[in-house]
Motif scaffolding. Sequence first.
Motif, mmCIF file in Angstrom:
data_model
loop_
_atom_site.group_PDB
_atom_site.id
_atom_site.type_symbol
_atom_site.label_atom_id
_atom_site.label_comp_id
_atom_site.label_asym_id
_atom_site.label_seq_id
_atom_site.Cartn_x
_atom_site.Cartn_y
_atom_site.Cartn_z
ATOM 1 N N PHE A 71 1.935 1.636 -3.602
ATOM 2 C CA PHE A 71 1.822 2.351 -4.641
ATOM 3 C C PHE A 71 0.803 3.576 -4.164
ATOM 4 O O PHE A 71 0.536 4.387 -5.237
ATOM 5 C CB PHE A 71 0.480 1.086 -4.102
ATOM 6 C CG PHE A 71 -1.347 2.316 -4.836
ATOM 7 C CD1 PHE A 71 -0.939 1.639 -6.273
ATOM 8 C CD2 PHE A 71 -1.926 2.870 -4.298
ATOM 9 C CE1 PHE A 71 -1.796 2.215 -7.327
ATOM 10 C CE2 PHE A 71 -3.086 3.532 -5.152
ATOM 11 C CZ PHE A 71 -3.125 3.230 -6.256
ATOM 12 N N TYR A 72 0.753 4.289 -3.344
ATOM 13 C CA TYR A 72 0.726 5.397 -2.437
ATOM 14 C C TYR A 72 1.090 6.391 -2.711
ATOM 15 O O TYR A 72 0.940 7.522 -3.779
ATOM 16 C CB TYR A 72 -0.645 5.694 -2.013
ATOM 17 C CG TYR A 72 -1.822 5.196 -1.322
ATOM 18 C CD1 TYR A 72 -2.730 5.460 -1.849
ATOM 19 C CD2 TYR A 72 -2.083 4.670 -0.382
ATOM 20 C CE1 TYR A 72 -4.004 5.750 -1.745
ATOM 21 C CE2 TYR A 72 -3.093 3.893 -0.768
ATOM 22 C CZ TYR A 72 -3.874 4.413 -1.107
ATOM 23 O OH TYR A 72 -5.481 3.801 -1.068
ATOM 24 N N ASP A 89 -7.291 1.324 -4.777
ATOM 25 C CA ASP A 89 -5.142 1.118 -4.624
ATOM 26 C C ASP A 89 -5.669 -1.000 -5.185
ATOM 27 O O ASP A 89 -6.360 -1.859 -4.883
ATOM 28 C CB ASP A 89 -5.657 1.220 -3.099
ATOM 29 C CG ASP A 89 -6.067 0.411 -2.485
ATOM 30 O OD1 ASP A 89 -6.569 -0.558 -2.839
ATOM 31 O OD2 ASP A 89 -5.659 1.260 -0.887
ATOM 32 N N ALA A 141 1.026 -0.888 0.221
ATOM 33 C CA ALA A 141 0.312 -0.064 0.035
ATOM 34 C C ALA A 141 0.570 1.169 -0.072
ATOM 35 O O ALA A 141 0.747 2.460 -0.308
ATOM 36 C CB ALA A 141 -1.311 0.289 1.093
#
Length: 127
Positions: free
Chosen positions: A21-22, A107, A18
Amino acid sequence: MDIKLELIGVPVSDIDRAKAFYEQVGFHADHDVTVSDAIRFVQMTPPGSACSIAFGQGITEMAPGSLDNMQVVVADIEAAHADLTSRGVDVSAIVDQPWGSFVYFADPDGNRWAVQQITPRNASDAG
């Protein structure tokens, strides 16, 4: 009295995935702290935003991927689409609605996001 929204928990299954990804989307990593064996807190902020997201271990009881319709606002949806695409983010085509122009993405867990330009691209076409 001012009430400011500053942090929203995002339920994820893999903290490092995560975070990557962000970062790919363009969020800045503000904090990544392991407090204990039961708590790891990651806070990330979109560029120019006063509100951040947080995820990690022990942050929320929501199921990973259950967050729907998070929305951020941009001045230029075409530039946002081009930027996200250049970063390798799987985004939708631009969708024009009477209340704005949008790009959508999710996401890796399926938490869904909308990017909105408040004035629709085709607003000048109305007449």
